[in-house]
Design a protein around this motif. Structure first.
Motif, PDB file in Angstrom:
ATOM      1  N   GLU A 157      36.484  38.696 -52.225  1.00 29.91           N
ATOM      2  CA  GLU A 157      36.923  37.968 -51.029  1.00 29.91           C
ATOM      3  C   GLU A 157      36.508  38.667 -49.733  1.00 29.91           C
ATOM      4  OE1 GLU A 157      39.077  38.978 -53.382  1.00 29.91           O
ATOM      5  OE2 GLU A 157      39.367  37.113 -54.516  1.00 29.91           O
ATOM      6  N   MET A 158      35.620  39.639 -49.788  1.00 28.74           N
ATOM      7  CA  MET A 158      35.336  40.455 -48.605  1.00 28.74           C
ATOM      8  C   MET A 158      34.760  39.654 -47.440  1.00 28.74           C
ATOM      9  SD  MET A 158      31.876  42.556 -49.691  1.00 28.74           S
ATOM     10  CE  MET A 158      31.718  43.262 -48.061  1.00 28.74           C
ATOM     11  N   GLY A 159      34.113  38.542 -47.715  1.00 26.67           N
ATOM     12  CA  GLY A 159      33.527  37.770 -46.623  1.00 26.67           C
ATOM     13  C   GLY A 159      34.457  36.759 -45.991  1.00 26.67           C
ATOM     14  N   THR A 160      35.606  36.515 -46.634  1.00 23.57           N
ATOM     15  CA  THR A 160      36.500  35.469 -46.149  1.00 23.57           C
ATOM     16  C   THR A 160      37.011  35.764 -44.753  1.00 23.57           C
ATOM     17  OG1 THR A 160      37.182  35.065 -48.442  1.00 23.57           O
ATOM     18  CG2 THR A 160      38.563  34.137 -46.708  1.00 23.57           C
ATOM     19  N   THR A 161      37.273  37.033 -44.465  1.00 28.04           N
ATOM     20  CA  THR A 161      37.840  37.388 -43.164  1.00 28.04           C
ATOM     21  C   THR A 161      36.873  37.138 -42.016  1.00 28.04           C
ATOM     22  OG1 THR A 161      37.137  39.681 -43.497  1.00 28.04           O
ATOM     23  CG2 THR A 161      39.372  39.117 -44.176  1.00 28.04           C
ATOM     24  N   TYR A 162      35.588  36.998 -42.315  1.00 27.92           N
ATOM     25  CA  TYR A 162      34.593  36.797 -41.255  1.00 27.92           C
ATOM     26  C   TYR A 162      34.291  35.325 -41.003  1.00 27.92           C
ATOM     27  CZ  TYR A 162      33.693  41.762 -42.035  1.00 27.92           C
ATOM     28  OH  TYR A 162      33.824  43.123 -42.175  1.00 27.92           O
ATOM     29  N   VAL A 163      34.812  34.431 -41.844  1.00 28.81           N
ATOM     30  CA  VAL A 163      34.451  33.016 -41.734  1.00 28.81           C
ATOM     31  C   VAL A 163      34.940  32.427 -40.414  1.00 28.81           C
ATOM     32  CG1 VAL A 163      34.822  30.730 -42.716  1.00 28.81           C
ATOM     33  CG2 VAL A 163      34.337  32.661 -44.217  1.00 28.81           C
ATOM     34  N   VAL A 164      36.201  32.677 -40.072  1.00 22.01           N
ATOM     35  CA  VAL A 164      36.765  32.109 -38.850  1.00 22.01           C
ATOM     36  C   VAL A 164      36.039  32.649 -37.630  1.00 22.01           C
ATOM     37  CG1 VAL A 164      38.836  31.903 -37.427  1.00 22.01           C
ATOM     38  CG2 VAL A 164      39.015  31.750 -39.917  1.00 22.01           C
ATOM     39  N   ASP A 165      35.776  33.956 -37.604  1.00 20.63           N
ATOM     40  CA  ASP A 165      35.051  34.553 -36.476  1.00 20.63           C
ATOM     41  C   ASP A 165      33.656  33.949 -36.336  1.00 20.63           C
ATOM     42  OD1 ASP A 165      37.188  36.184 -35.884  1.00 20.63           O
ATOM     43  OD2 ASP A 165      36.468  37.840 -37.112  1.00 20.63           O
ATOM     44  N   ALA A 166      32.962  33.796 -37.461  1.00 17.78           N
ATOM     45  CA  ALA A 166      31.618  33.217 -37.430  1.00 17.78           C
ATOM     46  C   ALA A 166      31.656  31.775 -36.934  1.00 17.78           C
ATOM     47  CB  ALA A 166      30.986  33.286 -38.821  1.00 17.78           C
ATOM     48  N   PHE A 167      32.663  31.029 -37.366  1.00 19.48           N
ATOM     49  CA  PHE A 167      32.805  29.635 -36.932  1.00 19.48           C
ATOM     50  C   PHE A 167      33.016  29.567 -35.421  1.00 19.48           C
ATOM     51  CE2 PHE A 167      35.542  25.960 -36.023  1.00 19.48           C
ATOM     52  CZ  PHE A 167      34.714  24.933 -36.450  1.00 19.48           C
ATOM     53  N   VAL A 170      29.775  30.160 -33.495  1.00 18.88           N
ATOM     54  CA  VAL A 170      28.888  28.997 -33.489  1.00 18.88           C
ATOM     55  C   VAL A 170      29.403  27.929 -32.534  1.00 18.88           C
ATOM     56  CG1 VAL A 170      27.985  27.112 -34.899  1.00 18.88           C
ATOM     57  CG2 VAL A 170      28.059  29.429 -35.817  1.00 18.88           C
ATOM     58  N   VAL A 171      30.729  27.707 -32.533  1.00 20.25           N
ATOM     59  CA  VAL A 171      31.313  26.703 -31.649  1.00 20.25           C
ATOM     60  C   VAL A 171      31.081  27.072 -30.190  1.00 20.25           C
ATOM     61  CG1 VAL A 171      33.486  25.684 -30.857  1.00 20.25           C
ATOM     62  CG2 VAL A 171      33.038  25.921 -33.300  1.00 20.25           C
ATOM     63  N   LEU A 172      31.292  28.338 -29.853  1.00 19.24           N
ATOM     64  CA  LEU A 172      31.111  28.771 -28.466  1.00 19.24           C
ATOM     65  C   LEU A 172      29.647  28.756 -28.058  1.00 19.24           C
ATOM     66  CD1 LEU A 172      32.297  29.969 -25.852  1.00 19.24           C
ATOM     67  CD2 LEU A 172      32.030  32.242 -26.877  1.00 19.24           C
ATOM     68  N   GLY A 173      28.765  29.203 -28.933  1.00 26.12           N
ATOM     69  CA  GLY A 173      27.353  29.317 -28.575  1.00 26.12           C
ATOM     70  C   GLY A 173      26.573  28.037 -28.688  1.00 26.12           C
ATOM     71  N   GLY A 174      27.063  27.093 -29.495  1.00 27.69           N
ATOM     72  CA  GLY A 174      26.281  25.884 -29.725  1.00 27.69           C
ATOM     73  C   GLY A 174      25.306  26.089 -30.871  1.00 27.69           C
TER      74      GLY A 174
END
Length: 230
Positions: A157-167, A170-174
Motif C-alpha cells: 500500500e506504499m503508493g496509496t498515500t500519494y494518490v490524493v496529493d498527485a490528484f 493535476v487539478v491545480l496544474g491542469g
C-alpha cells in the motif's frame, strides 16, 4: 542494488502499464469516471496480489552508501540522497519535456489532446499514442516508487498515500500543461509544508484540499491550463 534496478523497473512497469491501457482503458474512451474507477480497481487488485504472493510485511531497501551521508546547504544539514532525488526529478522533467516538445510522438500527443478528431484525420493513431503515453507514465511511477523506497518502508500500500496529493497537483496544474504540473507541485508542497510547520499535517492537508475545492469551483481547468487555438 538500487541503481542497478532502476532501468529494469522502468521497463517492466511501463510494459505492465501498456498492457493495462491496451486491454482495459482502451475500452473506456471518453468515459473519464469509468476510467478512474477502473484504474483504482486495478490498483487494489495489484496490492492484494502482491500481498498474496510475497506477503504484506514491511520490506526495507538499503540506501546507497555513496548517498547515505548529509551535507550543509545554506546552514542546514540536507541528506545527499534527497539532493539526488531532486536532481533525478529535474532530469526526468527535462526528458519528459523533450519527449513532449521535440519528438514526433509528443507532437502527435499534443495534437490528440487539442482535437482528437482532427488529429485522426491527419492519420494519427490515437490508440497507439495513448498506449505509449500511459506506458511512459507508468514507468515513471515505477521509478518514483523505487527511488523513494530507501526513505520509506516498502509495502503493497506504499503508493496509496500519494494518490490524493498527485490528484490535487493535476487539478491545480491542469492536465494539458507540463510546466503547470511542476509549478503546482511546488506550490502545494511549499504551502502544505508551511501550514504543517505552523500547525500539523492533518490541518495542512485539510486546508490545501479546501483550497483545491474552491479553485475547482471558479477555475475548472486549473491555474495553468494550456491555450488551444479555435
Amino acid at each position: 542494488g538500487l541503481f542497478a534496478s532502476l532501468i529494469p523497473i522502468f521497463l517492466l512497469v511501463a510494459l505492465f502499464g501498456w498492457l493495462i491501457e491496451r486491454f482495459v482503458l482502451s475500452f473506456l474512451n471518453n468515459r473519464p469516471l469509468d476510467t478512474i474507477l477502473a484504474t483504482w480497481g486495478v490498483g487494489i487488485m495489484l496490492q492484494q496480489g502482491v500481498r498474496l504472493m510475497v506477503g504484506g510485511e514491511l520490506r526495507y531497501v538499503k540506501m546507497p552508501e555513496l548517498l547515505s551521508s548529509s551535507t550543509e546547504v545554506l546552514g542546514v544539514q540536507v541528506s545527499l540522497y534527497r539532493i539526488f532525488l531532486l536532481g533525478m526529478a529535474v532530469a526526468l522533467f527535462g526528458l519528459t519535456w523533450l519527449l513532449m516538445n521535440r519528438t514526433t510522438v509528443g507532437m502527435k500527443l499534443r495534437a490528440i489532446i487539442q482535437d482528437r478528431s482532427i488529429a485522426a484525420s491527419f492519420g494519427v493513431n490515437s490508440r497507439r499514442i495513448y498506449g505509449l503515453t500511459f506506458a511512459y507514465g507508468a514507468g515513471l511511477a515505477g521509478l518514483a516508487g523505487a527511488l523513494v523506497s530507501p526513505l520509506k518502508s516498502v509495502s503493497p500500500e506504499m503508493g496509496t498515500t500519494y494518490v490524493v496529493d498527485a490528484f490535487m497537483v493535476v487539478v491545480l496544474g491542469g492536465v494539458q500543461s507540463l510546466i503547470g504540473t511542476v509549478a503546482s507541485a511546488f506550490i502545494l508542497g511549499e504551502l502544505s509544508g508551511a501550514i504543517a510547520f505552523l500547525q500539523n499535517d492533518t490541518v495542512a492537508k485539510a486546508i490545501v484540499l479546501l483550497a483545491i475545492v474552491v479553485l475547482i469551483r471558479f477555475k475548472l481547468q486549473g491555474m495553468f491550463s494550456a491555450r488551444v487555438r479555435a
